[in-house]
Write a protein that holds these residues in place. Structure first.
Motif: not given
Length: 346
Positions: A205-210, A254-266, A324-332
């Motif tokens: 939640x914290x990492x994806x707020x912005x 994966x060519x798009x994945x570089x410095x700072x690019x967010x990736x969530x792995x299940x 929680x992330x939705x609310x942190x980003x200002x969305x209901x």
């Protein structure tokens, strides 16, 4: 922000409270549907279908992705997704004689699903409906109805009804295969879901707020969970997310994945896990911002009673974090812009 109204507290949204109830929903569903599913499974063992076709849209189609891997791994029966437009737009008759046709829908009202279910029945398929609204048109035309038993779901974002769909598929696969470990897992799955709701994914939640975009990766039984998570990022957070198989992402994206690019792995706890964990490390080596949901990752994941149950626990933990992330980003998260609870496509 998508609304001028004040945002609720995280534990006061409809999404939070509906998702939190999933353990109880699944327990009640298993009890109510036991005899219906057992009778259907006995008929399917006596007259095995040559293949299984699923038909669904949105979150329900992500449940269908799970169904493909579940039935193919547990039963060895080829399972494919039937595009709703084949029947509703193209009116192309499909050769479905003897097949098992599973329609998955929360509302049971979408015209294209109804048209395809009718066509499948006319073609000689056994139509099974996984549906939350038990007096819906889809339920009325099906040969067998497996109620989701999720109760009213008022948040536009589907949570408990999605997980109830996965649970219904698990119950059918377990009864059909009669695999002892999978049958035993049904007994403890409701409590495992309650435990998963307590998982702390606040770092996500914290990492994806912005954030502006991200990849969500899964594989095999966990691919549908990745698809569902990507949809929820878009739907509740206004965050562009794309879901990929952790194998398929290597074929270009994966060519798009570089410095700072967010990736969530299940990381699904089966034969696909090692490859997903290795890919996560590769992306970390490129400077990407990576989160891994697994027993070995930074997003804690409770040990599932069976590997096939892991996607349910993953998504249950995810729903709490995305609320929680939705609310942190200002969305209901209960009222995403431009969306309605029931989508009627043709």
């Amino acid at each position: 922000m998508n609304s001028a109204a004040p945002l609720p507290q995280a534990d006061q949204t409809l999404m939070f409270n509906e998702a939190a109830s999933t353990g109880d929903v699944v327990a009640a569903q298993f009890a109510r549907n036991h005899d219906t599913v057992a009778a259907l499974a006995a008929e399917l063992r006596a007259n095995p279908p040559p293949f299984i076709a699923t038909c669904a849209r949105g979150s329900s189609d992500h449940a269908a992705t799970f169904a493909k891997y579940l039935f193919e791994t547990q039963l060895g029966i080829v399972t494919a997704s039937a595009s709703p437009s084949i029947g509703s737009v193209y009116a192309a008759p499909l050769k479905l004689a003897g097949a098992l046709f599973i329609a998955i829908s929360q509302s049971g009202k979408s015209p294209d699903l109804l048209r395809n279910a009718e066509a499948a029945k006319a073609a000689g398929a056994r139509v099974v409906a996984l549906v939350n609204v038990e007096d819906s048109p889809l339920a009325q035309l099906a040969d067998t109805v497996i109620p989701l038993c999720a109760g009213p779901e008022k948040s536009v974002a589907a949570t408990k009804s999605y997980l109830a769909s996965l649970a219904a598929l698990l119950q059918l696969a377990a009864q059909w295969s009669r695999e002892p470990k999978l049958l035993a897992a049904l007994e403890t799955l409701p409590q495992a879901l309650r435990s998963a709701w307590q998982s702390d994914w606040s770092s996500l939640t914290t990492g994806l707020t912005g954030a502006h975009n991200l990849f969500v990766l899964g594989r095999g039984l966990g691919l549908g969970a990745a698809q569902e998570a990507a949809l929820k990022f878009k739907e509740t957070c206004g965050l562009h997310a794309e879901a990929y198989s952790s194998a398929e992402v290597k074929h270009g994206p994966m060519a798009l994945v570089g410095e700072g690019f967010p990736v969530l792995c299940f990381a699904q706890p089966d034969g696909t896990e090692a490859g997903t964990l290795a890919l996560a490390e590769e992306f970390r080596g490129r400077g990407a911002q990576v989160w891994v949901a697994s027993a070995h990752g930074d997003l804690p994941l409770a040990a599932p009673p069976h590997p096939a149950c892991a996607p349910l626990l993953t998504i249950q933990s995810f729903y709490k974090a995305i609320n929680a992330l939705a609310l942190a980003r200002g969305h209901n998260p209960d009222v995403p812009p431009h969306l309605n609870k029931v989508t009627e496509t043709v």
